[in-house]
Write a protein that holds these residues in place. Structure first.
Motif, PDB file in Angstrom:
ATOM      1  N   GLN A  47      77.816  75.436  36.319  1.00  0.00           N
ATOM      2  CA  GLN A  47      78.300  76.055  35.049  1.00  0.00           C
ATOM      3  C   GLN A  47      79.868  76.037  34.776  1.00  0.00           C
ATOM      4  O   GLN A  47      80.115  75.802  33.540  1.00  0.00           O
ATOM      5  N   GLN A  50      80.131  72.697  33.212  1.00  0.00           N
ATOM      6  CA  GLN A  50      79.480  72.666  31.764  1.00  0.00           C
ATOM      7  C   GLN A  50      80.633  73.207  30.445  1.00  0.00           C
ATOM      8  O   GLN A  50      80.582  72.508  29.870  1.00  0.00           O
ATOM      9  N   LYS A  51      81.064  74.132  31.142  1.00  0.00           N
ATOM     10  CA  LYS A  51      82.039  74.829  30.289  1.00  0.00           C
ATOM     11  C   LYS A  51      83.399  74.035  29.864  1.00  0.00           C
ATOM     12  O   LYS A  51      83.806  73.947  28.857  1.00  0.00           O
ATOM     13  N   HIS A  52      83.872  73.384  31.003  1.00  0.00           N
ATOM     14  CA  HIS A  52      84.915  72.479  30.851  1.00  0.00           C
ATOM     15  C   HIS A  52      84.561  71.268  30.055  1.00  0.00           C
ATOM     16  O   HIS A  52      85.353  70.656  29.382  1.00  0.00           O
ATOM     17  N   GLU A  55      84.781  72.191  26.536  1.00  0.00           N
ATOM     18  CA  GLU A  55      86.707  72.316  26.456  1.00  0.00           C
ATOM     19  C   GLU A  55      87.119  70.820  26.242  1.00  0.00           C
ATOM     20  O   GLU A  55      87.981  70.652  25.513  1.00  0.00           O
ATOM     21  N   GLU A 146      93.972  75.668  29.068  1.00  0.00           N
ATOM     22  CA  GLU A 146      92.610  75.514  29.612  1.00  0.00           C
ATOM     23  C   GLU A 146      92.697  74.511  30.900  1.00  0.00           C
ATOM     24  O   GLU A 146      91.545  75.059  31.657  1.00  0.00           O
ATOM     25  N   THR A 150      90.970  76.197  34.374  1.00  0.00           N
ATOM     26  CA  THR A 150      89.771  75.327  35.018  1.00  0.00           C
ATOM     27  C   THR A 150      90.432  75.240  36.496  1.00  0.00           C
ATOM     28  O   THR A 150      89.597  75.386  37.304  1.00  0.00           O
TER      29      THR A 150
END
Ligand code: FE
Ligand code: FE
Length: 168
Positions: A47, A50-52, A55, A146, A150
């Motif tokens: 997850q 996936q989020k990064h 971004e 960001e 991360t």
């Protein structure tokens, strides 16, 4: 980056060159993250990657915005450093059979990428400000924040679960 390239004469040239270098790196990262998502077993790690990825796609767009703000066409120059970091990550991941140990290796590889990005954006922001482009610096700072978030998330995941599971 080709520091001795004769087309780099001024601080402004250096800034643009480093923008092209990180532009190449961000694009390359968008191509590597899907494989990392696929290989990860831990749902949190999957997850997180996936989020990064989302971004990172935005980091590419922000760089295009900065190029345009600075009156330069977006272009990439090969960044041997990110190529090396990602090649090494691929090699290590290819050799690890145990799924939990693989997660630890993937998290570590991702942190090497984030640290590379953090150093590059830190420099770009400082140079942008020096060149009187605080507008560009502000855009780059959003990305830097960001990358740092991360990196912190990866540290937390690794130290709270992934490393322990891998060592068990
Ligand atoms: Fe990025
Ligand atoms: Fe990143």
């Amino acid at each position: 980056m080709g520091l001795f390239a004769k087309d780099i004469a001024t601080m402004d040239d250096l800034f643009v060159h480093q923008l092209k270098d990180i532009y190449y790196a961000e694009k390359r990262i968008t191509k590597s993250l899907p494989t990392m998502i696929e290989k990860a077993t831990s749902p949190e790690l999957k997850q997180g990657f996936q989020k990064h990825l989302g971004e990172t796609e935005n980091h590419v767009r922000r760089l295009e915005q900065v190029f345009r703000m600075h009156g330069v066409e977006p272009a990439a120059v090969t960044c041997a450093a990110i190529d090396g970091i990602l090649e090494e990550a691929d090699e290590v991941a290819g050799e690890v059979k145990d799924k939990e140990v693989l997660d630890a290796a993937l998290a570590a590889a991702a942190q090497a990428v984030e640290h590379y990005e953090i150093t590059r954006y830190g420099t770009l922001i400082a140079w942008a400000r020096e060149l009187g482009r605080s507008d560009c610096a502000d855009v780059l700072k959003q990305t830097l924040d960001e990358e740092k978030a991360t990196d912190a998330k990866l540290t937390q995941l690794a130290e709270s679960r992934i490393n322990r599971k891998a060592a068990a």
